[in-house]
Design a protein around this motif. Structure first.
Motif, PDB file in Angstrom:
ATOM      1  N   GLY A  23       0.830  -1.198   0.000  1.00 50.28           N
ATOM      2  CA  GLY A  23       0.000   0.000   0.000  1.00 50.28           C
ATOM      3  C   GLY A  23       0.861   1.244   0.000  1.00 50.28           C
ATOM      4  N   ASN A  24       0.211   2.386  -0.082  1.00 52.76           N
ATOM      5  CA  ASN A  24       0.917   3.658  -0.011  1.00 52.76           C
ATOM      6  C   ASN A  24       1.469   3.858   1.396  1.00 52.76           C
ATOM      7  OD1 ASN A  24       0.389   4.487  -2.677  1.00 52.76           O
ATOM      8  ND2 ASN A  24      -1.658   5.138  -2.081  1.00 52.76           N
ATOM      9  N   ALA A  25       2.613   4.491   1.503  1.00 50.72           N
ATOM     10  CA  ALA A  25       3.216   4.735   2.813  1.00 50.72           C
ATOM     11  C   ALA A  25       2.262   5.503   3.713  1.00 50.72           C
ATOM     12  CB  ALA A  25       4.527   5.488   2.649  1.00 50.72           C
ATOM     13  N   SER A  26       1.482   6.415   3.138  1.00 46.39           N
ATOM     14  CA  SER A  26       0.556   7.217   3.937  1.00 46.39           C
ATOM     15  C   SER A  26      -0.567   6.381   4.553  1.00 46.39           C
ATOM     16  CB  SER A  26      -0.032   8.346   3.090  1.00 46.39           C
ATOM     17  OG  SER A  26      -0.764   7.818   1.998  1.00 46.39           O
ATOM     18  N   GLU A  27      -0.764   5.163   4.062  1.00 47.26           N
ATOM     19  CA  GLU A  27      -1.784   4.257   4.604  1.00 47.26           C
ATOM     20  C   GLU A  27      -1.247   3.390   5.750  1.00 47.26           C
ATOM     21  OE1 GLU A  27      -2.669   2.119   1.044  1.00 47.26           O
ATOM     22  OE2 GLU A  27      -4.184   3.559   0.393  1.00 47.26           O
ATOM     23  N   VAL A  28       0.063   3.438   5.969  1.00 46.58           N
ATOM     24  CA  VAL A  28       0.705   2.621   6.996  1.00 46.58           C
ATOM     25  C   VAL A  28       0.748   3.398   8.307  1.00 46.58           C
ATOM     26  CG1 VAL A  28       2.837   1.452   7.684  1.00 46.58           C
ATOM     27  CG2 VAL A  28       2.123   1.439   5.285  1.00 46.58           C
ATOM     28  N   GLN A  29       0.442   2.704   9.407  1.00 50.91           N
ATOM     29  CA  GLN A  29       0.590   3.291  10.731  1.00 50.91           C
ATOM     30  C   GLN A  29       1.686   2.543  11.465  1.00 50.91           C
ATOM     31  OE1 GLN A  29      -2.851   3.619  13.154  1.00 50.91           O
ATOM     32  NE2 GLN A  29      -3.802   5.141  11.856  1.00 50.91           N
ATOM     33  N   VAL A  30       2.573   3.278  12.089  1.00 52.25           N
ATOM     34  CA  VAL A  30       3.620   2.694  12.919  1.00 52.25           C
ATOM     35  C   VAL A  30       3.162   2.862  14.363  1.00 52.25           C
ATOM     36  CG1 VAL A  30       6.035   2.781  13.586  1.00 52.25           C
ATOM     37  CG2 VAL A  30       5.385   3.275  11.227  1.00 52.25           C
ATOM     38  N   LEU A  31       2.993   1.734  15.048  1.00 53.34           N
ATOM     39  CA  LEU A  31       2.437   1.735  16.395  1.00 53.34           C
ATOM     40  C   LEU A  31       3.348   1.001  17.362  1.00 53.34           C
ATOM     41  CD1 LEU A  31      -1.109   0.589  15.246  1.00 53.34           C
ATOM     42  CD2 LEU A  31      -0.442   2.920  15.814  1.00 53.34           C
ATOM     43  N   THR A  51      11.675  -3.296  13.276  1.00 52.22           N
ATOM     44  CA  THR A  51      12.722  -2.679  14.080  1.00 52.22           C
ATOM     45  C   THR A  51      12.480  -1.172  14.148  1.00 52.22           C
ATOM     46  OG1 THR A  51      14.182  -2.253  12.201  1.00 52.22           O
ATOM     47  CG2 THR A  51      14.383  -4.424  13.285  1.00 52.22           C
ATOM     48  N   GLU A  52      13.180  -0.514  15.049  1.00 54.66           N
ATOM     49  CA  GLU A  52      13.057   0.946  15.136  1.00 54.66           C
ATOM     50  C   GLU A  52      13.609   1.621  13.888  1.00 54.66           C
ATOM     51  OE1 GLU A  52      11.190   2.660  17.421  1.00 54.66           O
ATOM     52  OE2 GLU A  52      10.668   0.582  17.805  1.00 54.66           O
ATOM     53  N   ALA A  53      14.636   1.051  13.289  1.00 51.58           N
ATOM     54  CA  ALA A  53      15.177   1.607  12.041  1.00 51.58           C
ATOM     55  C   ALA A  53      14.131   1.519  10.929  1.00 51.58           C
ATOM     56  CB  ALA A  53      16.453   0.881  11.637  1.00 51.58           C
ATOM     57  N   GLU A  54      13.416   0.394  10.853  1.00 53.15           N
ATOM     58  CA  GLU A  54      12.357   0.248   9.848  1.00 53.15           C
ATOM     59  C   GLU A  54      11.204   1.197  10.147  1.00 53.15           C
ATOM     60  OE1 GLU A  54      12.987  -4.419   8.631  1.00 53.15           O
ATOM     61  OE2 GLU A  54      11.922  -3.937  10.487  1.00 53.15           O
ATOM     62  N   ALA A  55      10.876   1.388  11.431  1.00 53.37           N
ATOM     63  CA  ALA A  55       9.824   2.330  11.811  1.00 53.37           C
ATOM     64  C   ALA A  55      10.189   3.737  11.360  1.00 53.37           C
ATOM     65  CB  ALA A  55       9.610   2.284  13.323  1.00 53.37           C
ATOM     66  N   ASP A  56      11.435   4.117  11.591  1.00 56.72           N
ATOM     67  CA  ASP A  56      11.889   5.446  11.165  1.00 56.72           C
ATOM     68  C   ASP A  56      11.829   5.585   9.641  1.00 56.72           C
ATOM     69  OD1 ASP A  56      12.318   6.161  13.799  1.00 56.72           O
ATOM     70  OD2 ASP A  56      14.473   5.753  13.733  1.00 56.72           O
ATOM     71  N   ALA A  57      12.245   4.544   8.911  1.00 50.99           N
ATOM     72  CA  ALA A  57      12.219   4.584   7.442  1.00 50.99           C
ATOM     73  C   ALA A  57      10.786   4.731   6.931  1.00 50.99           C
ATOM     74  CB  ALA A  57      12.870   3.330   6.869  1.00 50.99           C
ATOM     75  N   LEU A  58       9.855   4.040   7.562  1.00 47.05           N
ATOM     76  CA  LEU A  58       8.449   4.154   7.155  1.00 47.05           C
ATOM     77  C   LEU A  58       7.913   5.559   7.394  1.00 47.05           C
ATOM     78  CD1 LEU A  58       7.011   0.752   8.372  1.00 47.05           C
ATOM     79  CD2 LEU A  58       7.016   1.577   6.018  1.00 47.05           C
ATOM     80  N   THR A  59       8.239   6.149   8.533  1.00 40.95           N
ATOM     81  CA  THR A  59       7.735   7.497   8.804  1.00 40.95           C
ATOM     82  C   THR A  59       8.350   8.519   7.851  1.00 40.95           C
ATOM     83  OG1 THR A  59       9.347   7.863  10.578  1.00 40.95           O
ATOM     84  CG2 THR A  59       7.191   7.003  11.221  1.00 40.95           C
ATOM     85  N   VAL A  60       9.609   8.332   7.488  1.00 39.14           N
ATOM     86  CA  VAL A  60      10.240   9.219   6.500  1.00 39.14           C
ATOM     87  C   VAL A  60       9.527   9.091   5.156  1.00 39.14           C
ATOM     88  CG1 VAL A  60      12.341   9.591   5.140  1.00 39.14           C
ATOM     89  CG2 VAL A  60      12.490   9.325   7.619  1.00 39.14           C
ATOM     90  N   ALA A  61       9.077   7.885   4.821  1.00 44.48           N
ATOM     91  CA  ALA A  61       8.371   7.649   3.553  1.00 44.48           C
ATOM     92  C   ALA A  61       6.941   8.188   3.578  1.00 44.48           C
ATOM     93  CB  ALA A  61       8.362   6.158   3.230  1.00 44.48           C
ATOM     94  N   GLY A  62       6.427   8.536   4.783  1.00 43.52           N
ATOM     95  CA  GLY A  62       5.089   9.117   4.858  1.00 43.52           C
ATOM     96  C   GLY A  62       4.113   8.381   5.750  1.00 43.52           C
ATOM     97  N   ALA A  63       4.547   7.322   6.420  1.00 45.11           N
ATOM     98  CA  ALA A  63       3.657   6.583   7.324  1.00 45.11           C
ATOM     99  C   ALA A  63       3.324   7.438   8.544  1.00 45.11           C
ATOM    100  CB  ALA A  63       4.313   5.279   7.764  1.00 45.11           C
ATOM    101  N   VAL A  64       2.191   7.161   9.152  1.00 43.18           N
ATOM    102  CA  VAL A  64       1.759   7.861  10.357  1.00 43.18           C
ATOM    103  C   VAL A  64       2.490   7.263  11.550  1.00 43.18           C
ATOM    104  CG1 VAL A  64      -0.206   8.369  11.846  1.00 43.18           C
ATOM    105  CG2 VAL A  64      -0.513   8.300   9.366  1.00 43.18           C
ATOM    106  N   ASP A  65       3.138   8.116  12.339  1.00 39.86           N
ATOM    107  CA  ASP A  65       3.899   7.659  13.501  1.00 39.86           C
ATOM    108  C   ASP A  65       3.029   7.747  14.747  1.00 39.86           C
ATOM    109  OD1 ASP A  65       5.749   6.963  15.399  1.00 39.86           O
ATOM    110  OD2 ASP A  65       7.253   8.432  14.775  1.00 39.86           O
TER     111      ASP A  65
END
Length: 79
Positions: A23-31, A51-65
Motif C-alpha cells: 500500500g501507499n506509505a501514507s496508509e501505513v501506521q507505525v504503532l 525494528t526501530e530503524a524500519e519504523a523510522d524509514a516508514l515514517t520518512v516515507a510518509g507513514a503515520v507515527d
C-alpha cells in the motif's frame, strides 16, 4: 526484512510468513505493541513487527507515527 519501501513511488510492502501486503506509505501506521514491547507496522488491519530503524524509514516515507514510549512500573526497572 519485514518491509520494503519504494522511494520513488512511496509504496510499501509489509512481509511476514503469512502476509505480503502492499500500500501507499501514507496508509501505513507505525504503532507500539505493548505485548510485544516493540513497534509494529499496520496496513489494512494487518500488523508486522518491525525494528526501530524500519519504523523510522516508514515514517520518512510518509507513514503515520503513532509510537509511544512504554514505562515499566516494576521496582528496579532500568526503563
Amino acid at each position: 526484512m519485514p518491509i520494503q519501501i519504494d522511494d520513488t513511488t512511496r509504496r510499501c510492502t509489509l512481509i511476514s510468513e503469512e502476509l505480503n501486503i502492499e500500500g501507499n506509505a501514507s496508509e501505513v501506521q507505525v504503532l507500539t505493541d505493548e505485548n510485544l514491547r516493540m513497534s509494529v507496522a499496520e496496513l489494512a488491519g494487518k500488523r508486522v513487527p518491525i525494528t526501530e530503524a524500519e519504523a523510522d524509514a516508514l515514517t520518512v516515507a510518509g507513514a503515520v507515527d503513532g509510537r509511544r514510549h512504554l514505562k515499566s512500573s516494576a521496582p528496579g526497572s532500568i526503563i
